[in-house]
Design a protein around this motif. Structure first.
Motif, PDB file in Angstrom:
ATOM      1  N   GLY A  59      -1.670 -24.820 -17.125  1.00 50.67           N
ATOM      2  CA  GLY A  59      -1.169 -24.688 -18.484  1.00 50.67           C
ATOM      3  C   GLY A  59      -1.530 -25.849 -19.388  1.00 50.67           C
ATOM      4  N   LEU A  60      -2.669 -26.498 -19.138  1.00 52.96           N
ATOM      5  CA  LEU A  60      -3.044 -27.683 -19.908  1.00 52.96           C
ATOM      6  C   LEU A  60      -3.939 -27.371 -21.097  1.00 52.96           C
ATOM      7  CD1 LEU A  60      -3.738 -30.194 -16.984  1.00 52.96           C
ATOM      8  CD2 LEU A  60      -1.723 -30.088 -18.462  1.00 52.96           C
ATOM      9  N   GLN A  61      -4.522 -26.168 -21.139  1.00 51.31           N
ATOM     10  CA  GLN A  61      -5.390 -25.820 -22.257  1.00 51.31           C
ATOM     11  C   GLN A  61      -5.316 -24.324 -22.506  1.00 51.31           C
ATOM     12  OE1 GLN A  61      -9.593 -26.459 -21.265  1.00 51.31           O
ATOM     13  NE2 GLN A  61      -9.005 -26.832 -19.138  1.00 51.31           N
ATOM     14  N   VAL A  62      -5.552 -23.941 -23.762  1.00 50.05           N
ATOM     15  CA  VAL A  62      -5.430 -22.540 -24.161  1.00 50.05           C
ATOM     16  C   VAL A  62      -6.415 -21.667 -23.398  1.00 50.05           C
ATOM     17  CG1 VAL A  62      -5.639 -20.947 -26.096  1.00 50.05           C
ATOM     18  CG2 VAL A  62      -4.577 -23.188 -26.443  1.00 50.05           C
ATOM     19  N   ALA A  63      -7.629 -22.174 -23.185  1.00 54.46           N
ATOM     20  CA  ALA A  63      -8.659 -21.379 -22.507  1.00 54.46           C
ATOM     21  C   ALA A  63      -8.217 -20.921 -21.124  1.00 54.46           C
ATOM     22  CB  ALA A  63      -9.953 -22.187 -22.406  1.00 54.46           C
ATOM     23  N   ALA A  64      -7.357 -21.717 -20.495  1.00 54.76           N
ATOM     24  CA  ALA A  64      -6.954 -21.413 -19.116  1.00 54.76           C
ATOM     25  C   ALA A  64      -6.106 -20.149 -19.018  1.00 54.76           C
ATOM     26  CB  ALA A  64      -6.185 -22.598 -18.529  1.00 54.76           C
ATOM     27  N   GLU A 182     -16.534 -21.716 -16.615  1.00 56.45           N
ATOM     28  CA  GLU A 182     -16.905 -23.086 -16.954  1.00 56.45           C
ATOM     29  C   GLU A 182     -15.726 -23.702 -17.708  1.00 56.45           C
ATOM     30  OE1 GLU A 182     -19.326 -24.758 -15.943  1.00 56.45           O
ATOM     31  OE2 GLU A 182     -20.941 -23.363 -15.407  1.00 56.45           O
ATOM     32  N   ASP A 183     -15.047 -24.622 -17.059  1.00 55.81           N
ATOM     33  CA  ASP A 183     -13.880 -25.277 -17.657  1.00 55.81           C
ATOM     34  C   ASP A 183     -14.351 -26.207 -18.779  1.00 55.81           C
ATOM     35  OD1 ASP A 183     -11.662 -26.793 -18.300  1.00 55.81           O
ATOM     36  OD2 ASP A 183     -11.043 -27.121 -16.222  1.00 55.81           O
ATOM     37  N   PRO A 184     -13.952 -25.950 -20.038  1.00 55.55           N
ATOM     38  CA  PRO A 184     -14.424 -26.814 -21.128  1.00 55.55           C
ATOM     39  C   PRO A 184     -14.008 -28.270 -20.970  1.00 55.55           C
ATOM     40  CG  PRO A 184     -12.747 -25.250 -21.898  1.00 55.55           C
ATOM     41  CD  PRO A 184     -13.115 -24.837 -20.518  1.00 55.55           C
ATOM     42  N   SER A 185     -12.909 -28.529 -20.258  1.00 56.01           N
ATOM     43  CA  SER A 185     -12.466 -29.918 -20.086  1.00 56.01           C
ATOM     44  C   SER A 185     -13.424 -30.709 -19.202  1.00 56.01           C
ATOM     45  CB  SER A 185     -11.054 -29.966 -19.496  1.00 56.01           C
ATOM     46  OG  SER A 185     -11.052 -29.556 -18.149  1.00 56.01           O
ATOM     47  N   ASN A 186     -14.259 -30.004 -18.422  1.00 61.41           N
ATOM     48  CA  ASN A 186     -15.210 -30.703 -17.558  1.00 61.41           C
ATOM     49  C   ASN A 186     -16.313 -31.401 -18.339  1.00 61.41           C
ATOM     50  OD1 ASN A 186     -13.890 -30.026 -15.206  1.00 61.41           O
ATOM     51  ND2 ASN A 186     -15.156 -28.219 -14.800  1.00 61.41           N
ATOM     52  N   ALA A 187     -16.428 -31.083 -19.626  1.00 62.83           N
ATOM     53  CA  ALA A 187     -17.443 -31.735 -20.450  1.00 62.83           C
ATOM     54  C   ALA A 187     -16.871 -32.886 -21.273  1.00 62.83           C
ATOM     55  CB  ALA A 187     -18.073 -30.702 -21.388  1.00 62.83           C
ATOM     56  N   ASP A 188     -15.576 -33.137 -21.133  1.00 71.96           N
ATOM     57  CA  ASP A 188     -14.913 -34.163 -21.942  1.00 71.96           C
ATOM     58  C   ASP A 188     -15.103 -35.536 -21.282  1.00 71.96           C
ATOM     59  OD1 ASP A 188     -13.263 -35.810 -23.405  1.00 71.96           O
ATOM     60  OD2 ASP A 188     -11.565 -34.413 -23.441  1.00 71.96           O
ATOM     61  N   PRO A 189     -15.905 -36.435 -21.900  1.00 72.89           N
ATOM     62  CA  PRO A 189     -16.174 -37.733 -21.268  1.00 72.89           C
ATOM     63  C   PRO A 189     -14.996 -38.694 -21.292  1.00 72.89           C
ATOM     64  CG  PRO A 189     -17.187 -37.642 -23.438  1.00 72.89           C
ATOM     65  CD  PRO A 189     -16.622 -36.275 -23.180  1.00 72.89           C
ATOM     66  N   ARG A 190     -13.898 -38.302 -21.935  1.00 70.77           N
ATOM     67  CA  ARG A 190     -12.701 -39.158 -21.897  1.00 70.77           C
ATOM     68  C   ARG A 190     -12.117 -39.214 -20.488  1.00 70.77           C
ATOM     69  NH1 ARG A 190      -8.982 -36.600 -26.386  1.00 70.77           N
ATOM     70  NH2 ARG A 190      -9.781 -34.742 -25.311  1.00 70.77           N
ATOM     71  N   PHE A 191     -12.359 -38.185 -19.707  1.00 65.25           N
ATOM     72  CA  PHE A 191     -11.914 -38.191 -18.309  1.00 65.25           C
ATOM     73  C   PHE A 191     -12.940 -38.956 -17.479  1.00 65.25           C
ATOM     74  CE2 PHE A 191      -9.938 -34.154 -19.844  1.00 65.25           C
ATOM     75  CZ  PHE A 191      -8.616 -34.575 -19.722  1.00 65.25           C
ATOM     76  N   SER A 192     -12.454 -39.842 -16.644  1.00 64.45           N
ATOM     77  CA  SER A 192     -13.338 -40.767 -15.924  1.00 64.45           C
ATOM     78  C   SER A 192     -14.389 -40.052 -15.089  1.00 64.45           C
ATOM     79  CB  SER A 192     -12.502 -41.686 -15.025  1.00 64.45           C
ATOM     80  OG  SER A 192     -11.600 -42.448 -15.795  1.00 64.45           O
ATOM     81  N   ARG A 193     -13.982 -39.025 -14.373  1.00 63.26           N
ATOM     82  CA  ARG A 193     -14.942 -38.321 -13.517  1.00 63.26           C
ATOM     83  C   ARG A 193     -16.034 -37.653 -14.359  1.00 63.26           C
ATOM     84  NH1 ARG A 193     -13.979 -37.491  -8.200  1.00 63.26           N
ATOM     85  NH2 ARG A 193     -11.993 -38.195  -7.361  1.00 63.26           N
TER      86      ARG A 193
END
Length: 439
Positions: A59-64, A182-193
């Motif tokens: 439940g962290l993003q609308v796309a989910a 394709e999880d859009p959050s996986n492209a967010d460079p704010r996350f360290s990984r």
């Protein structure tokens, strides 16, 4: 001849072929989609445990919100039952860690005794994990990265694709025309990984094309080194793991003297091994707390606070107390039917053995200045008697005391203090267990 992806998967999962059930953590992404398809295909030709899938909705993003329906359609097409679990991600400094904690809560809820939870991490994930932890200054245990296997509360978590490159999974997915999320959050460079994946690794691979395989191999070497450190820790702990003088007190403890004989590095290694199932381990700077506890005077009763509890020293023994140990009510409790065990709020159970004393009985907790009649020794100060017994100081405040009116009749479970004046009854306290004290 190079083994196929199917053959590699079967070989890795060999030790768990007789498990009651296999649950697949199915996010809908590439990795878990390939894993689900592989296992569903294998189940048609191989005898496998019962297969099912679980989708965890953070439940962290609308796309989910659209992902559960995609996962349901995929599972229906493969005739694999799907369970959708919605979890609460606690707010905190690290969203990644909070989401991981929520997932593991769900894994433990789903995985029954002996069951296996299968996740889709691959070799590229392993390399990222090693580099991420290296940049955080992790020790050998952390740099060993993700193990193929780790225990859950009742079953096992297994990562059967850890030796498989992401490129190999992509090839399989395209060959079998799989569709994945394709999880859009996986492209967010704010996350360290993500920063490592999209910014750092491409630069490293340009200079060292085999960097992913090399880092994954390093993680394997460090995992082997950690195994040797664990074996050394178990050898060192054998001498310190002497029986406690209070077997009814279900708390983990160690004798201090054998630990003192070890070098500082071996002390830390042994304690890390011992503390791992009990608490999150301290960072390097925090280990000064161990030295303070170890070197304090014998009557100081120091403590070393850690993330999920505290290590206490009483004389020449150290005791682990989980954070929830202090959560009990110290209000007086009437015991109207002493022939039956008495449940103490947050503090276990009290019971008689032998003839029950007559008259109204009440259980109270220490206030100071208590006097107890000891058979053959007369009236004695309770504090002095407890000092003689060696009972850890942190336990004394929750020791239930039996009163008849204003007279202290007895103290449970301590030799010489639990018998009635004529020796015809004994009082036994069964504190909450370590399992009850841990989340």
């Amino acid at each position: 001849m190079k083994p196929t992806l199917t053959a590699k998967l079967l070989q890795t999962l060999g030790p768990w072929r007789n498990a009651p059930a296999w649950h697949i953590a199915f996010s809908g992404g590439l990795d878990s989609s390939v894993l689900l398809h592989l296992l569903a295909s294998l189940a048609k030709t191989e005898t496998l445990p019962t297969l099912s899938a679980v989708h965890i909705h953070h439940g962290l993003q609308v796309a989910a919100d659209a992902w559960p329906s995609h996962c349901q359609a995929v599972c229906d097409s493969l005739s694999v039952p799907l369970r959708i679990m919605r979890v609460q991600v606690q707010s905190g400094a690290s969203l990644e860690r909070a989401a991981r904690d929520a997932r593991y809560w769900a894994f433990n809820e789903v995985t029954g005794a002996g069951d296996v939870m299968l996740t889709g991490q691959h070799r590229d994930d392993q390399a990222e994990t090693l580099l991420f932890r290296l940049l955080r200054g992790a020790g050998v245990r952390g740099l060993a990265a993700m193990p193929v296997y780790r225990p859950l509360v009742a079953g096992h978590l297994v990562r059967p694709l850890l030796d498989i490159a992401r490129a190999e999974l992509e090839t399989y997915a395209h060959e079998h025309q799989l569709k994945w999320i394709e999880d859009p959050s996986n492209a967010d460079p704010r996350f360290s990984r993500n920063y490592l994946r999209h910014r750092v690794f491409p630069a490293l691979q340009e200079r060292w094309p085999q960097v992913v395989a090399s880092l994954a191999r390093t993680a394997d070497h460090l995992c082997e080194a950690q195994g040797l450190l664990d074996e050394l820790a178990e050898m060192d702990l054998q001498a310190a793991d002497r029986p406690a003088p209070f077997p009814w007190l279900c708390l983990s403890s160690l004798a201090l003297a054998p630990l003192r004989e070890l070098s500082d590095a071996r002390q830390r290694n042994a304690l890390r091994h011992w503390l791992t199932p009990l608490t999150r381990l301290p960072d390097s700077d925090h280990w000064a707390g161990w030295l303070s506890l170890r070197d304090a005077k014998g009557d100081a009763q120091p403590q070393w606070r850690l993330a999920d509890g505290a290590l206490h020293r009483c004389g020449e023994r150290i005791w682990w107390l989980p954070a929830t140990w202090s959560e009990f009510s110290d209000a007086s409790v009437s015991w109207p039917h002493p022939q039956n065990p008495l449940e103490l709020p947050g503090n276990g159970q009290l019971k008689f053995i032998g003839k029950v004393p007559e008259g109204p009985l009440v259980v109270r907790y220490r206030q100071g200045g208590e006097i107890v009649e000891v058979p053959g020794r007369g009236r004695r100060d309770l504090k002095r008697l407890l000092n003689e017994s060696g009972l850890p100081g942190v336990v004394r405040g929750r020791l239930p005391l039996l009163y008849q009116g204003e007279q202290l009749l007895g103290v449970p479970s301590l030799p010489g203090l639990w018998r009635g004046p004529s020796g015809d009854w004994q009082l036994h306290w069964m504190p909450q267990t370590c399992d009850q004290g841990l989340s």
